[in-house]
Design a protein around this motif. Structure first.
Motif, PDB file in Angstrom:
ATOM      1  N   ILE A 152      51.601  23.933  68.668  1.00 40.26           N
ATOM      2  CA  ILE A 152      50.760  22.900  69.285  1.00 40.26           C
ATOM      3  C   ILE A 152      49.348  22.974  68.715  1.00 40.26           C
ATOM      4  N   ALA A 153      48.820  24.187  68.585  1.00 39.80           N
ATOM      5  CA  ALA A 153      47.473  24.371  68.032  1.00 39.80           C
ATOM      6  C   ALA A 153      47.379  23.786  66.626  1.00 39.80           C
ATOM      7  N   GLY A 157      45.195  20.623  65.717  1.00 35.85           N
ATOM      8  CA  GLY A 157      43.994  21.079  65.018  1.00 35.85           C
ATOM      9  C   GLY A 157      43.005  21.773  65.938  1.00 35.85           C
ATOM     10  N   ILE A 158      43.539  22.526  66.907  1.00 40.90           N
ATOM     11  CA  ILE A 158      42.690  23.271  67.839  1.00 40.90           C
ATOM     12  C   ILE A 158      43.140  24.728  67.842  1.00 40.90           C
ATOM     13  N   SER A 159      42.373  25.584  68.488  1.00 45.01           N
ATOM     14  CA  SER A 159      42.725  27.002  68.499  1.00 45.01           C
ATOM     15  C   SER A 159      43.872  27.283  69.467  1.00 45.01           C
ATOM     16  N   HIS A 160      44.562  28.380  69.196  1.00 48.78           N
ATOM     17  CA  HIS A 160      45.641  28.839  70.071  1.00 48.78           C
ATOM     18  C   HIS A 160      45.098  29.069  71.481  1.00 48.78           C
ATOM     19  N   ARG A 161      43.904  29.621  71.574  1.00 50.43           N
ATOM     20  CA  ARG A 161      43.281  29.897  72.878  1.00 50.43           C
ATOM     21  C   ARG A 161      43.038  28.597  73.658  1.00 50.43           C
ATOM     22  N   THR A 162      42.600  27.556  72.972  1.00 55.64           N
ATOM     23  CA  THR A 162      42.369  26.268  73.635  1.00 55.64           C
ATOM     24  C   THR A 162      43.678  25.703  74.174  1.00 55.64           C
TER      25      THR A 162
END
Length: 200
Positions: A152-153, A157-162
């Protein structure tokens, strides 16, 4: 109406009858502008058909960003398969958001958005809309496709944490204790293939 029905059965030409009374919304578009739509489509969005003809699809999306993002997704599939479908959140004239199943076919495969025909089915009866942010809808959609947080990250195009933050919020909103429970929530509201951004 009686004349339209009897004429169709007498002549064997059901084209107008199908268009006028189809149980799904039908739309003919040119460069994402509604050239014509049937009464079912207009009613679904709480407009009169005359209010929609020759208007952009943009006001029917929750955000401008979703309007743009879905074009990119649809364009890619239409070039490859000449057809497209997804389930997305759309917006009625009243501002009410609702889930909708969309299917499309392009008449101009080399430039698929240029001329196309679309069907829209209102899923409100089987999939109630839960107030989610755009990003939560995207994450929820990709969870429904069976993607991991890492996938999904990358996809968004976002961080795994987000992704984990959004997943945590979704767990709370759907009162689920884990991803399996969240997935069950998706299935229970009719989840299949859900557009991460909502058109064509």
């Amino acid at each position: 109406m009686a004349n339209l029905i009897s004429d169709a059965y007498e002549t064997g030409d059901f084209t107008k009858l199908i268009y006028e009374f189809a149980p799904v919304g039908l739309v003919v578009t040119e460069n994402r502008v509604i050239r014509d739509c049937n009464p079912t489509f207009a009613h679904m969005f709480r407009y009169d058909p005359s209010e929609l003809r020759d208007r952009s699809f943009a006001p029917l999306y929750p955000t401008q960003e979703e309007f743009v993002n879905i074009r990119d997704r649809g364009d890619k599939d239409l070039r490859k398969n000449n057809s497209y479908w997804d389930e997305r959140v759309m917006m009625r004239k009243t501002g009410e958001l609702f889930w909708c199943r969309v299917r499309g076919h392009s008449f101009t495969r080399e430039d698929p958005i240029r001329r196309a025909v679309w069907s829209f089915a209102d899923l409100s009866d089987t999939r109630p809309y839960y107030p989610l942010t755009r990003r939560e809808r995207e994450v929820f959609s990709l969870i429904g496709e069976g993607k991991t947080s890492k996938e999904i990250a990358i996809s968004l195009g976002i961080s795994h944490r987000t992704v984990e933050v959004h997943r945590s919020r979704l767990l709370k909103k759907f009162r689920a204790s884990n991803t399996a429970g969240l997935f069950q929530s998706l299935v229970s509201i009719g989840g299949e293939r859900v557009a991460s951004s909502g058109g064509h």
